[in-house]
Design a protein around this motif. Sequence first.
Motif: not given
Length: 689
Positions: A517-520, A548-554, A597-606, A681-687
């Motif tokens: 949250d602080q990063l974004i 950007y996307q809801a978690i589930t369709a219903h 999206p202004d930011a992406l929060v994904l799982r991975g390793q930089l 988590f990998v936090v990607a912030l668009r610049t």
Amino acid sequence: MSASPVTKPTEQTEHHSPRKGLDKVYVTDTLTLQQTLLRMAVAGALAAAMTLVAWFVLGSVQWPSYNNSFVLRAISTAGTTAVIAVAALTTWLWLHPPKGQPLPRWMRLVTHLIAYLAPAALVITTLAIPLAATRLYLEGISVDQGFRTQFLTRMTDQLGWHDMAYIDMPSFYPGLWFFSGGAFAKLTGLAGWAAFKPWALITLAVASAMLVPVWQRLTGSLAVALAITLTTTAIMVRQAPDEPYAAIVAIGMPAAFLMSRRALEGGKAAIAGNIIYLGLSANLYTLFTGISALTIVIMAFVVALVDKSWKPIWRLIVIGVSSLVIAAIGWGPYLWAMLTQPHGPSKAQHYLPKDGTEIPMPFFDNITLFLLGAIAIIWIIARFRDADVHSMAVGLAVCYGWVFLSLLATIFGTTLLAFRVWLPIALILSVSAVLALAELRIQGLKRFYPQQMLTANTKVITGVMAVFLAATCVHFVTTTTNHVRDSLDAAYTDTDGDAVRGDRMPADATQYYATIDQLISGHTGSQAGTIVLTDEKNFMSYYPYHGYQAITAHYSNPLGEFERRNQAIEAWTTIDDPQELRDAMDAAERDNGWQAPDALVLRGQLDVEKQDPKEENSEQEDSAADPLHDLPKVTGPGDGTFSYQIADDIYPSNPNVRFRTVNFQASAFADGWELHQVGPFVVALRTDA
């Protein structure tokens, strides 16, 4: 139950109802309309204050975790038993005052106070006490409770009628409970997720307390009103407390059915009551509104045929049009957007659990419900011609008809969510049973005994029956915590927004959310208006970013075009060129109006720079003050991938949602993005925006 002539509430005299209805004799506690409204307001305000104080006091004490100790369960059982005992004693004194004389004024006031607050106290003892050692509500942040918490977090940050996830979009989900909850959170200074539990408890308590004067006006008896409300509250908190906005609509359905019949016969207060109930309930839980509205429609045509008059139909039109005006406050913006903007299909009804394939028979689930159900069915059949009994029968028939239609709807690839109708059916039967028992008491039990049983033992037999029924009811209420044990466990094992578990065990990945949250927010300047693409639903529940996307369709808004967004996101995962990825996101915004999206929060390793242990130790004090200081220094996106889970609606399969992993190419973030490694988590912030 018949409306009674207006008399002073302090007079305890017998009266016969002049209205064609249940032919009973009651102790007169009739309220005028003005008295009813005033007492509803006072009861609601006192119940809210009492529940808020109880929540605060319980939260101020260091309790053992419910799932690791029986202490809270013991206190809950003792409290519930005390509430029932005090309510029973109060009712007895009201019906059988000492020396047969009217109670003193102070005692009448205390009696009414106890009667109006006893249902709220039952909510506290059965729910607030077991939840005392956690800040989360039933089911914690798991499954559907995650979406509900997200909605309340959205309303707390941005009070209005907005969608819980998508930006600049009217809400698809009924928002009145969440809107008022957001106002409560702002007033108390609580975060949205932290306000969920007290607001749920308060609304359940207030709805229960306000129903006592409503039933008192409908039945002309304070004792019957208290018995009905305590019974329905006990069933509500046992069977459906996890969805408080639905529960408070359901608990009012039996009263609404009785008011409907009186409204169709010309009762002005009943007409107004139906308009308000239908209009507000449509903004709380539309499924139960639909059942209630269908009941009134069928009842109107029945009354019109019996009376050979068009007046009931005209009154139905007045109720329908007026309630729609209230409903349009919440539904109007969404319906207008559906007519004027592109949208996808609604998947809200794509859920068919095992309970949704059965005909609800509450009386086979529990000995107490069996007794109440048996009494109710006998009473409805025996007194079917009575106007008020007929209204309850029509409501019950509509509920079962709804279930049957839901079963047939599966042929067409959808449902009517029949599994939710169990609660209204149980409530209708329980109210009918209490009315039947009240009638038996007044008319005398002896007339119902066979001739050979009219002996000196009749009183003994009746006493045994009363004690047995009372014992089963006490057992039913005091075992509520057993019935909701899984939901209670989740409240203690899930991690709250402060990264604390109620059972004091180590937190899950939520511990990294504050840093994310602080990063974004530090990058974009605020949480409001910032779009985040992530599959971490708990992050979206605790922090008011737009998704950007809801978690589930219903739970997604059809205006958000959930399936098309999924296709776009999956297409992005095939891109390995940074400029091409940004162009694809911009094209989706330009062509579809989906703000990128202004930011992406994904799982991975930089790729990160390894830190010298000596340097790491020297910076511990700084990192304690600033969590961002402790983040590893990123040297590049690496050669791997970053994972994201796409949710697919796979109805009619059960479960109805499938999560499958897709992988963004790490190389696509080599330019135009600021990257951070926060735990997993990998936090990607668009610049470049």
